[in-house]
Design an enzyme around this catalytic site. Structure first.
Site, PDB file in Angstrom:
ATOM      1  N   SER A 263      36.444  60.840  16.013  1.00  0.00           N
ATOM      2  CA  SER A 263      36.337  61.099  17.458  1.00  0.00           C
ATOM      3  C   SER A 263      36.047  62.575  17.679  1.00  0.00           C
ATOM      4  O   SER A 263      36.797  63.424  17.208  1.00  0.00           O
ATOM      5  CB  SER A 263      37.647  60.748  18.162  1.00  0.00           C
ATOM      6  OG  SER A 263      38.029  59.442  17.840  1.00  0.00           O
TER       7      SER A 263
ATOM      8  N   ARG B  55      47.410  64.451  19.710  1.00  0.00           N
ATOM      9  CA  ARG B  55      46.432  65.130  18.837  1.00  0.00           C
ATOM     10  C   ARG B  55      46.633  66.650  18.833  1.00  0.00           C
ATOM     11  O   ARG B  55      45.654  67.417  18.833  1.00  0.00           O
ATOM     12  CB  ARG B  55      44.991  64.825  19.260  1.00  0.00           C
ATOM     13  CG  ARG B  55      44.630  63.358  19.292  1.00  0.00           C
ATOM     14  CD  ARG B  55      44.516  62.735  17.916  1.00  0.00           C
ATOM     15  NE  ARG B  55      43.979  61.393  18.020  1.00  0.00           N
ATOM     16  CZ  ARG B  55      44.730  60.289  18.171  1.00  0.00           C
ATOM     17  NH1 ARG B  55      46.048  60.386  18.193  1.00  0.00           N
ATOM     18  NH2 ARG B  55      44.162  59.115  18.262  1.00  0.00           N
TER      19      ARG B  55
ATOM     20  N   GLU C 225      38.242  67.485  19.936  1.00  0.00           N
ATOM     21  CA  GLU C 225      39.306  67.252  18.949  1.00  0.00           C
ATOM     22  C   GLU C 225      38.988  67.985  17.644  1.00  0.00           C
ATOM     23  O   GLU C 225      39.878  68.434  16.927  1.00  0.00           O
ATOM     24  CB  GLU C 225      39.420  65.739  18.703  1.00  0.00           C
ATOM     25  CG  GLU C 225      40.531  65.378  17.764  1.00  0.00           C
ATOM     26  CD  GLU C 225      40.720  63.873  17.620  1.00  0.00           C
ATOM     27  OE1 GLU C 225      40.876  63.175  18.639  1.00  0.00           O
ATOM     28  OE2 GLU C 225      40.714  63.400  16.472  1.00  0.00           O
TER      29      GLU C 225
HETATM   30  P1  FAD Z   1      40.195  69.425   7.481  1.00  0.00           P
HETATM   31  O1  FAD Z   1      39.044  68.868   8.239  1.00  0.00           O
HETATM   32  O2  FAD Z   1      39.937  69.969   6.144  1.00  0.00           O
HETATM   33  O3  FAD Z   1      40.906  70.531   8.373  1.00  0.00           O
HETATM   34  C1  FAD Z   1      41.159  70.275   9.732  1.00  0.00           C
HETATM   35  C2  FAD Z   1      41.903  71.499  10.311  1.00  0.00           C
HETATM   36  O4  FAD Z   1      43.196  71.591   9.712  1.00  0.00           O
HETATM   37  C3  FAD Z   1      41.208  72.813  10.010  1.00  0.00           C
HETATM   38  O5  FAD Z   1      41.441  73.663  11.119  1.00  0.00           O
HETATM   39  C4  FAD Z   1      41.926  73.324   8.776  1.00  0.00           C
HETATM   40  O6  FAD Z   1      41.889  74.731   8.646  1.00  0.00           O
HETATM   41  C5  FAD Z   1      43.348  72.835   9.028  1.00  0.00           C
HETATM   42  N1  FAD Z   1      44.087  72.538   7.791  1.00  0.00           N
HETATM   43  C6  FAD Z   1      43.704  71.708   6.801  1.00  0.00           C
HETATM   44  N2  FAD Z   1      44.639  71.655   5.853  1.00  0.00           N
HETATM   45  C7  FAD Z   1      45.642  72.465   6.247  1.00  0.00           C
HETATM   46  C8  FAD Z   1      46.881  72.852   5.674  1.00  0.00           C
HETATM   47  N3  FAD Z   1      47.306  72.384   4.499  1.00  0.00           N
HETATM   48  N4  FAD Z   1      47.660  73.736   6.356  1.00  0.00           N
HETATM   49  C9  FAD Z   1      47.259  74.246   7.542  1.00  0.00           C
HETATM   50  N5  FAD Z   1      46.090  73.921   8.128  1.00  0.00           N
HETATM   51  C10 FAD Z   1      45.290  73.045   7.488  1.00  0.00           C
HETATM   52  N6  FAD Z   1      42.121  61.565  13.131  1.00  0.00           N
HETATM   53  C11 FAD Z   1      43.141  60.910  13.732  1.00  0.00           C
HETATM   54  O7  FAD Z   1      44.091  61.534  14.228  1.00  0.00           O
HETATM   55  N7  FAD Z   1      43.144  59.541  13.835  1.00  0.00           N
HETATM   56  C12 FAD Z   1      42.145  58.787  13.325  1.00  0.00           C
HETATM   57  O8  FAD Z   1      42.202  57.561  13.417  1.00  0.00           O
HETATM   58  C13 FAD Z   1      41.043  59.441  12.688  1.00  0.00           C
HETATM   59  N8  FAD Z   1      40.002  58.740  12.212  1.00  0.00           N
HETATM   60  C14 FAD Z   1      38.938  59.395  11.628  1.00  0.00           C
HETATM   61  C15 FAD Z   1      37.862  58.630  11.163  1.00  0.00           C
HETATM   62  C16 FAD Z   1      36.778  59.262  10.558  1.00  0.00           C
HETATM   63  C17 FAD Z   1      35.623  58.431  10.056  1.00  0.00           C
HETATM   64  C18 FAD Z   1      36.786  60.666  10.407  1.00  0.00           C
HETATM   65  C19 FAD Z   1      35.639  61.344   9.708  1.00  0.00           C
HETATM   66  C20 FAD Z   1      37.840  61.428  10.889  1.00  0.00           C
HETATM   67  C21 FAD Z   1      38.930  60.798  11.510  1.00  0.00           C
HETATM   68  N9  FAD Z   1      40.027  61.520  12.012  1.00  0.00           N
HETATM   69  C22 FAD Z   1      41.077  60.871  12.607  1.00  0.00           C
HETATM   70  C23 FAD Z   1      40.039  62.996  11.937  1.00  0.00           C
HETATM   71  C24 FAD Z   1      40.574  63.536  10.586  1.00  0.00           C
HETATM   72  O9  FAD Z   1      40.444  62.580   9.565  1.00  0.00           O
HETATM   73  C25 FAD Z   1      42.044  63.977  10.650  1.00  0.00           C
HETATM   74  O10 FAD Z   1      42.207  64.958  11.631  1.00  0.00           O
HETATM   75  C26 FAD Z   1      42.547  64.518   9.321  1.00  0.00           C
HETATM   76  O11 FAD Z   1      43.938  64.769   9.398  1.00  0.00           O
HETATM   77  C27 FAD Z   1      41.838  65.796   8.866  1.00  0.00           C
HETATM   78  O12 FAD Z   1      42.235  66.060   7.524  1.00  0.00           O
HETATM   79  P2  FAD Z   1      41.387  67.001   6.569  1.00  0.00           P
HETATM   80  O13 FAD Z   1      42.184  67.202   5.333  1.00  0.00           O
HETATM   81  O14 FAD Z   1      40.034  66.458   6.389  1.00  0.00           O
HETATM   82  O15 FAD Z   1      41.360  68.330   7.427  1.00  0.00           O
HETATM   83  P1  NAP Z   2      39.394  51.170  20.701  1.00  0.00           P
HETATM   84  O1  NAP Z   2      40.267  50.142  20.078  1.00  0.00           O
HETATM   85  O2  NAP Z   2      37.985  50.841  21.042  1.00  0.00           O
HETATM   86  O3  NAP Z   2      40.127  51.723  22.008  1.00  0.00           O
HETATM   87  C1  NAP Z   2      39.546  52.780  22.760  1.00  0.00           C
HETATM   88  C2  NAP Z   2      40.658  53.724  23.166  1.00  0.00           C
HETATM   89  O4  NAP Z   2      41.585  53.027  23.949  1.00  0.00           O
HETATM   90  C3  NAP Z   2      41.388  54.283  21.961  1.00  0.00           C
HETATM   91  O5  NAP Z   2      40.972  55.584  21.795  1.00  0.00           O
HETATM   92  C4  NAP Z   2      42.865  54.135  22.286  1.00  0.00           C
HETATM   93  O6  NAP Z   2      43.538  55.362  22.491  1.00  0.00           O
HETATM   94  C5  NAP Z   2      42.902  53.363  23.593  1.00  0.00           C
HETATM   95  N1  NAP Z   2      43.697  52.125  23.396  1.00  0.00           N
HETATM   96  C6  NAP Z   2      43.251  50.933  22.931  1.00  0.00           C
HETATM   97  N2  NAP Z   2      44.263  50.025  22.934  1.00  0.00           N
HETATM   98  C7  NAP Z   2      45.353  50.682  23.406  1.00  0.00           C
HETATM   99  C8  NAP Z   2      46.706  50.296  23.651  1.00  0.00           C
HETATM  100  N3  NAP Z   2      47.129  49.045  23.417  1.00  0.00           N
HETATM  101  N4  NAP Z   2      47.559  51.234  24.115  1.00  0.00           N
HETATM  102  C9  NAP Z   2      47.161  52.494  24.353  1.00  0.00           C
HETATM  103  N5  NAP Z   2      45.889  52.925  24.139  1.00  0.00           N
HETATM  104  C10 NAP Z   2      44.995  52.019  23.693  1.00  0.00           C
HETATM  105  O7  NAP Z   2      39.404  52.487  19.783  1.00  0.00           O
HETATM  106  P2  NAP Z   2      38.668  52.775  18.412  1.00  0.00           P
HETATM  107  O8  NAP Z   2      37.673  53.822  18.607  1.00  0.00           O
HETATM  108  O9  NAP Z   2      38.284  51.508  17.719  1.00  0.00           O
HETATM  109  O10 NAP Z   2      39.889  53.422  17.601  1.00  0.00           O
HETATM  110  C11 NAP Z   2      41.009  52.652  17.224  1.00  0.00           C
HETATM  111  C12 NAP Z   2      42.178  53.577  16.909  1.00  0.00           C
HETATM  112  O11 NAP Z   2      41.813  54.458  15.837  1.00  0.00           O
HETATM  113  C13 NAP Z   2      42.574  54.457  18.077  1.00  0.00           C
HETATM  114  O12 NAP Z   2      43.969  54.598  18.089  1.00  0.00           O
HETATM  115  C14 NAP Z   2      41.881  55.758  17.795  1.00  0.00           C
HETATM  116  O13 NAP Z   2      42.599  56.876  18.302  1.00  0.00           O
HETATM  117  C15 NAP Z   2      41.867  55.793  16.262  1.00  0.00           C
HETATM  118  N6  NAP Z   2      40.689  56.532  15.779  1.00  0.00           N
HETATM  119  C16 NAP Z   2      40.742  57.883  15.867  1.00  0.00           C
HETATM  120  C17 NAP Z   2      39.679  58.647  15.402  1.00  0.00           C
HETATM  121  C18 NAP Z   2      39.763  60.150  15.435  1.00  0.00           C
HETATM  122  O14 NAP Z   2      38.925  60.804  14.829  1.00  0.00           O
HETATM  123  N7  NAP Z   2      40.745  60.720  16.087  1.00  0.00           N
HETATM  124  C19 NAP Z   2      38.546  58.022  14.893  1.00  0.00           C
HETATM  125  C20 NAP Z   2      38.508  56.647  14.860  1.00  0.00           C
HETATM  126  C21 NAP Z   2      39.594  55.899  15.311  1.00  0.00           C
HETATM  127  P3  NAP Z   2      44.154  56.279  21.322  1.00  0.00           P
HETATM  128  O15 NAP Z   2      42.992  56.959  20.720  1.00  0.00           O
HETATM  129  O16 NAP Z   2      45.058  57.186  22.060  1.00  0.00           O
HETATM  130  O17 NAP Z   2      44.871  55.396  20.369  1.00  0.00           O
END
Ligand code: FAD
Ligand code: NAP
Length: 334
Positions: free
Chosen positions: A234, A160, A330
């Site tokens: 998250s 991340r 995050e």
């Molecule tokens: P923004 O929120 O608009 O911006 C985020 C940051 O990036 C800010 O600092 C902004 O200034 C910067 N930024 C945006 N665009 C650019 C650009 N073009 N150049 C330089 N900087 C920029 N994230 C995960 O990694 N995995 C997930 O599974 C995941 N699940 C999510 C589920 C939900 C329901 C939600 C709400 C969020 C989730 N996220 C997840 C977080 C998020 O969706 C990601 O981080 C996504 O990439 C953010 O994109 P955005 O365009 O909305 O960025």
């Molecule tokens: P989950 O399946 O309940 O699992 C909880 C955590 O355990 C996850 O965060 C994941 O880590 C870890 N995990 C589960 N299975 C794994 C495996 N086989 N190997 C290694 N790590 C494992 O998680 P959840 O909340 O439903 O999310 C599912 C996936 O979507 C995850 O990968 C999570 O990162 C992603 N997600 C991300 C966001 C965000 O905003 N960043 C929001 C929603 C969902 P990791 O997170 O490292 O994968």
């Protein structure tokens, strides 16, 4: 170029925080972007607003990225290089590749936001991160206007994180990203829920579309829809600790879930730590955690960013006191 003064950002962040921007500009091509950057005000680049928390009004110019376009750079018998402009909606881009049976980003289905923001935190889900397929990206240096190419290696991707979230924070606008996708996809169903979902449907030889569909279903049933319940996914990263300290925790809490990662490190789901502190589904004023996943902080209606920030600090304090583990955020704060 149209500049909107004192624009509410409520519709432009998935937390639904009603902060405002001193100035707001939408850009649809590089020339508009260059023009929008001509200001002495502080700049905030905004994509889908799904990873930001506004804790106050933004005193500068918000530049909303709507630079679109998808093209094939080149291909051979095995792979295709596809370039997507940063203002493309990430999930729509994923579906574009899935519908051509190209493998590599199907596990990242339904992540909100834009292509341009995806490299910022090396988005990841279900065992895949964009670092696995990102070939290179183009970014415009805000100070000079120069366009630079970064190879995946130069992006310093980590869990991340990337160079754009650290050393180069606020210095570059990511214009496009190019992905190396496979015509002979290798399916990654290593996360139990994905494998279970495919098994339930009696799919033994899944296609990328099967995996994408499974993940869309899992995510739709487990995560709150930000259009109805404000959130930014998250709120914290999963902490990574050394094995020795992990074994100490396991002695006291034998049910602690864990995942081994390279270099003898252990990842513990932050959601579990938060739940153990009694925060799952807990409400405080206009905020709280989501009942199905404690790692997600929600806006229960009219929360301010500050209210959410203070609640998140309460969670951090509790996890630190109970487990001695620091939870890193995050989400990006403004
Ligand atoms: P923004 O929120 O608009 O911006 C985020 C940051 O990036 C800010 O600092 C902004 O200034 C910067 N930024 C945006 N665009 C650019 C650009 N073009 N150049 C330089 N900087 C920029 N994230 C995960 O990694 N995995 C997930 O599974 C995941 N699940 C999510 C589920 C939900 C329901 C939600 C709400 C969020 C989730 N996220 C997840 C977080 C998020 O969706 C990601 O981080 C996504 O990439 C953010 O994109 P955005 O365009 O909305 O960025
Ligand atoms: P989950 O399946 O309940 O699992 C909880 C955590 O355990 C996850 O965060 C994941 O880590 C870890 N995990 C589960 N299975 C794994 C495996 N086989 N190997 C290694 N790590 C494992 O998680 P959840 O909340 O439903 O999310 C599912 C996936 O979507 C995850 O990968 C999570 O990162 C992603 N997600 C991300 C966001 C965000 O905003 N960043 C929001 C929603 C969902 P990791 O997170 O490292 O994968």
């Amino acid at each position: 170029m149209k500049i909107i003064d004192n624009k509410s950002l409520k519709e432009h962040n998935t937390f639904g925080i009603d902060a405002s921007a001193k100035e707001f500009v939408t850009v649809k091509n590089i020339d508009e972007l260059k023009e929008a950057l001509q200001t002495d005000l502080e700049i905030l680049i905004l994509g889908g607003g799904s990873n930001v928390l506004f804790t106050k009004d933004f005193p500068g110019r918000v530049i909303k990225n709507e630079i679109k376009g998808i093209s094939t750079v080149r291909e051979n018998d095995n792979n295709v290089l596809i370039k997507a402009m940063g203002g493309e909606v990430w999930h729509e881009f994923v579906l574009y590749t899935v519908n051509q049976n190209l493998g590599g980003i199907e596990n990242l289905s339904l992540i909100p936001g834009t292509v341009g923001a995806a490299p910022m935190q090396n988005i990841g889900a279900y065992g895949t991160e964009i670092k696995d397929t990102l070939e290179s990206l183009e970014a415009l240096e805000i100070e000079t206007g120069a366009i630079k190419k970064f190879t995946a290696n130069e992006c310093n991707f980590g869990y991340r994180s990337s160079i754009f979230k650290n050393e180069l924070k606020n210095k570059f606008f990511i214009i496009s990203a190019t992905f190396n996708l496979s015509k002979s996809p290798i399916i990654n169903a290593s996360y139990g829920k994905v494998a279970d979902s495919l098994h339930e449907k009696a799919i033994s030889n899944p296609t990328v579309k099967d995996v994408s569909d499974a993940i869309i279903n899992i995510r739709s049933s487990k995560l709150p829809d930000w259009r109805k319940i404000g959130n930014a996914g998250s709120f914290f990263k999963n902490p990574v600790i050394n094995k020795k300290y992990f074994l100490k925790i396991k002695q006291k809490y034998p049910d602690v879930p864990s995942f081994e990662i390279p270099e003898n490190q252990i990842k513990i789901p932050a959601g579990w730590l938060i739940e153990k502190c009694g925060f799952r589904g807990k409400t405080k004023g206009n905020t709280g955690t989501y009942e199905k996943q404690a790692l997600i902080i929600i806006n229960k209606g009219n929360a301010t960013g500050l209210e959410i920030l203070n609640f998140s600090k309460e969670i951090q304090r509790c996890v630190k006191n109970k487990f001695g583990i620091k939870l890193d955020t995050e989400v990006n704060f403004y």
